[in-house]
Scaffold this active site. Structure first.
Site, PDB file in Angstrom:
ATOM      1  N   CYS A   1       0.801  -1.235   0.000  1.00 19.92           N
ATOM      2  CA  CYS A   1       0.000   0.000   0.000  1.00 19.92           C
ATOM      3  C   CYS A   1       0.830   1.279   0.000  1.00 19.92           C
ATOM      4  CB  CYS A   1      -0.919   0.001   1.223  1.00 19.92           C
ATOM      5  SG  CYS A   1      -2.162  -1.274   1.134  1.00 19.92           S
TER       6      CYS A   1
HETATM    7  N1  NAD Z   1      -2.763  -6.216   1.979  1.00 19.00           N
HETATM    8  C1  NAD Z   1      -3.138  -5.111   2.585  1.00 19.00           C
HETATM    9  O1  NAD Z   1      -2.738  -4.838   3.718  1.00 19.00           O
HETATM   10  C2  NAD Z   1      -4.097  -4.138   1.910  1.00 19.00           C
HETATM   11  C3  NAD Z   1      -4.672  -3.140   2.700  1.00 19.00           C
HETATM   12  C4  NAD Z   1      -5.554  -2.245   2.130  1.00 19.00           C
HETATM   13  C5  NAD Z   1      -5.835  -2.333   0.765  1.00 19.00           C
HETATM   14  N2  NAD Z   1      -5.261  -3.293  -0.001  1.00 19.00           N
HETATM   15  C6  NAD Z   1      -5.639  -3.346  -1.415  1.00 19.00           C
HETATM   16  O2  NAD Z   1      -6.525  -4.441  -1.623  1.00 19.00           O
HETATM   17  C7  NAD Z   1      -6.295  -5.035  -2.903  1.00 19.00           C
HETATM   18  C8  NAD Z   1      -5.958  -6.512  -2.733  1.00 19.00           C
HETATM   19  O3  NAD Z   1      -4.765  -6.606  -1.971  1.00 19.00           O
HETATM   20  P1  NAD Z   1      -4.289  -7.955  -1.286  1.00 19.00           P
HETATM   21  O4  NAD Z   1      -3.202  -7.582  -0.355  1.00 19.00           O
HETATM   22  O5  NAD Z   1      -5.454  -8.728  -0.770  1.00 19.00           O
HETATM   23  O6  NAD Z   1      -3.679  -8.705  -2.552  1.00 19.00           O
HETATM   24  P2  NAD Z   1      -3.301 -10.256  -2.668  1.00 19.00           P
HETATM   25  O7  NAD Z   1      -2.297 -10.362  -3.754  1.00 19.00           O
HETATM   26  O8  NAD Z   1      -3.009 -10.808  -1.316  1.00 19.00           O
HETATM   27  O9  NAD Z   1      -4.665 -10.926  -3.145  1.00 19.00           O
HETATM   28  C9  NAD Z   1      -5.226 -10.714  -4.401  1.00 19.00           C
HETATM   29  C10 NAD Z   1      -5.851 -12.009  -4.870  1.00 19.00           C
HETATM   30  O10 NAD Z   1      -6.494 -11.747  -6.113  1.00 19.00           O
HETATM   31  C11 NAD Z   1      -6.302 -12.888  -6.952  1.00 19.00           C
HETATM   32  N3  NAD Z   1      -6.513 -12.468  -8.347  1.00 19.00           N
HETATM   33  C12 NAD Z   1      -5.672 -11.841  -9.169  1.00 19.00           C
HETATM   34  N4  NAD Z   1      -6.277 -11.607 -10.351  1.00 19.00           N
HETATM   35  C13 NAD Z   1      -7.536 -12.080 -10.250  1.00 19.00           C
HETATM   36  C14 NAD Z   1      -8.648 -12.136 -11.133  1.00 19.00           C
HETATM   37  N5  NAD Z   1      -8.576 -11.610 -12.358  1.00 19.00           N
HETATM   38  N6  NAD Z   1      -9.773 -12.740 -10.697  1.00 19.00           N
HETATM   39  C15 NAD Z   1      -9.849 -13.262  -9.461  1.00 19.00           C
HETATM   40  N7  NAD Z   1      -8.850 -13.246  -8.575  1.00 19.00           N
HETATM   41  C16 NAD Z   1      -7.697 -12.653  -8.977  1.00 19.00           C
HETATM   42  C17 NAD Z   1      -4.894 -13.349  -6.625  1.00 19.00           C
HETATM   43  O11 NAD Z   1      -4.696 -14.698  -6.980  1.00 19.00           O
HETATM   44  C18 NAD Z   1      -4.847 -13.127  -5.104  1.00 19.00           C
HETATM   45  O12 NAD Z   1      -5.267 -14.263  -4.397  1.00 19.00           O
HETATM   46  C19 NAD Z   1      -5.185  -4.206  -3.551  1.00 19.00           C
HETATM   47  O13 NAD Z   1      -5.752  -3.193  -4.326  1.00 19.00           O
HETATM   48  C20 NAD Z   1      -4.486  -3.582  -2.352  1.00 19.00           C
HETATM   49  O14 NAD Z   1      -3.849  -2.369  -2.700  1.00 19.00           O
HETATM   50  C21 NAD Z   1      -4.413  -4.214   0.555  1.00 19.00           C
END
Ligand code: NAD
Length: 441
Positions: A282
């Site tokens: 992030c």
């Molecule tokens: N991790 C954090 O602390 C956090 C906090 C706030 C916001 N975010 C935001 O949330 C979003 C997700 O982050 P995250 O950390 O969970 O990511 P992550 O990589 O842990 O999880 C994303 C998931 O999406 C899946 N994926 C990818 N393409 C896909 C598709 N086309 N269809 C279905 N599934 C698909 C991946 O396989 C993965 O399991 C991002 O935009 C991130 O910036 C993350």
């Protein structure tokens, strides 16, 4: 003042009824650090939840009740999977059965620091193929203001469905803080903004079934901007305190003592701490979504660029500190053994994304150092195509210099101070220790 009245179309009444009765079928697209905890909260609230992910490995593990996210124990997933409340699939045709869909796919930056929208676009294309009236869709992936209206809305309304009447679309920023024992998905207030007032109301109603507090805002753009303000605020304040750390180092002042004393001011000051550089999915990334978008509006995000530059200098500063500390000990960095304590991007988690440890290790290797590391959360590290295995903490005793990059609480710091020749501490993990072998950031 009375609440504004929102006119509810018949299709909305049906959806509202299902949400209130918790018979609405919930879908979560993207089962990562954000999506999996959210899926668990809705399943615990009594909904039937289907996770959709492109990773067959993740969907298999969820169906087996086997968690891969640190904050969610397998003991939580197991009973939900066994009872059928939580299931996972790679097949988007399940969208046909769903009433609500939350999208939590990655939003990384391209090498050029431009937003990479490909995950949002590909998941929405798949959703659109099976989309039907009476569905609430909420985008949670962090992104630039305008994405929900400009990118997602056209894809979902391409078959003639009208937003706010036939289907409902919102943006809701995700604020999860992995490893935080006090604030987790269920008790972090949830901001939500819809394309129309009816969309916002549907989003508010839905989240309030599973989460403790919901904060409706007037539009998707406001909701998108909330997240970017929060993360830009952190990034810039960390940049400021990193610059103060550089100044203090030059002047021989202990920056940690300065911050602790400043933090005694009961108003108008909030402590931020310096470190080896930004990490995670992030803080190093999201502000560049904002600067990319504002450039199009003719505004240069100068604070963001400057903080990005200073934060990017920190791994180099740490490596210089290590080199100087070794030189003061009469050793060159070339050929020295350096042991890195902690490689995850922050304390007590296993997430390596954008971790500054990677930069520090590569920079030290470039200067000819031999590197080992300890991290109870990261048993194996892949760097520049090479595989490294974690060593036990006692390996620090063999090193010419130890560098603390991540201050995991499982480390035995007392033993570390006793057994190490020299320690560069980038996190003030050794605050309580006073020993000549400690060099602080
Ligand atoms: N991790 C954090 O602390 C956090 C906090 C706030 C916001 N975010 C935001 O949330 C979003 C997700 O982050 P995250 O950390 O969970 O990511 P992550 O990589 O842990 O999880 C994303 C998931 O999406 C899946 N994926 C990818 N393409 C896909 C598709 N086309 N269809 C279905 N599934 C698909 C991946 O396989 C993965 O399991 C991002 O935009 C991130 O910036 C993350």
């Amino acid at each position: 003042m009375s609440e504004p009245q929102v006119v509810i179309a018949p299709v909305a009444q049906m959806l509202e009824k299902k949400i209130r009765a918790r018979t609405a079928r919930v879908g979560i697209v993207g089962l990562g650090y954000v999506g999996l905890p959210l899926a668990v909260e809705f399943a615990k609230a009594g909904f039937h939840v289907t996770g959709i992910d492109v990773s067959a490995d993740k969907t298999r593990r969820i169906n087996r009740g086997d968690s891969y996210v640190g904050d969610i124990p397998s003991a939580t997933i197991g009973p939900l999977a066994d009872s059928g409340k939580l299931r996972a699939t790679t097949d988007f045709s399940v969208v046909e059965e769903l009433d609500t869909i939350i999208i939590c796919v990655p939003t990384p930056l391209r090498k050029t620091k431009d937003p990479d929208m490909s995950f949002i676009v590909s998941s929405c294309q798949e959703i659109a193929k099976h989309f039907h009236p009476g569905t609430l869709v909420i985008l949670e992936s962090t992104t630039y203001p305008g994405t929900t209206d400009e990118v997602v809305l056209p894809m979902l309304s391409s078959n003639g469905l009208k937003v706010g009447e036939d289907f409902f679309l919102c943006f809701s920023p995700e604020r999860v803080d992995p490893g935080n024992p006090k604030y987790q998905t269920s008790n972090i207030p949830k901001v939500v903004g819809g394309v129309t007032a009816a969309c916002t109301e549907m989003g508010r109603l839905f989240y309030s079934q599973a989460l403790q507090s919901v904060v409706p805002v007037s539009s998707t753009q406001v909701a998108e901007m909330v997240k970017l303000l929060e993360n830009t605020f952190r990034m810039i304040n960390i940049g400021l305190v990193n610059e103060i750390a550089l100044m203090c180092s030059r002047m021989g002042i202990n920056v940690w003592e300065v911050i602790d004393a400043a933090a005694t001011k009961p108003f108008g000051f909030m402590p931020f701490y310096p470190g080896p550089g930004l990490g995670g999915h992030c803080i190093p990334i999201d502000p560049f979504y904002l600067s990319w978008k504002t450039k199009q509006a003719g505004i240069e995000a100068r604070f963001i660029e400057l903080a990005g530059y200073i934060n990017g200098q920190m791994p180099h500063f740490v490596v210089d500190k290590v080199q100087n500390a070794l030189n003061d000990d009469g050793k060159p960095v070339k050929g020295s053994r350096i042991h890195v304590m902690g490689v995850a991007y922050k304390r007590d988690i296993d997430d390596m994304r954008e971790s500054p440890a990677l930069d520090v290790i590569l920079l030290l290797q470039k200067r000819g150092a031999r590197i080992s590391y300890s991290d109870p959360h990261v048993p194996v590290l892949r760097l520049d195509g090479k595989r490294m295995e974690a060593s036990p903490e006692v390996a620090a005793a063999e090193a010419d210099c130890v560098v603390i990059i991540t201050d995991h609480s499982a480390f035995d710091y007392k033993a570390l101070v006793e057994r190490s020749a020299l320690i560069v501490d980038t996190r003030n993990a050794l605050k309580k220790f006073n020993s000549p072998n400690i060099v602080r950031l």
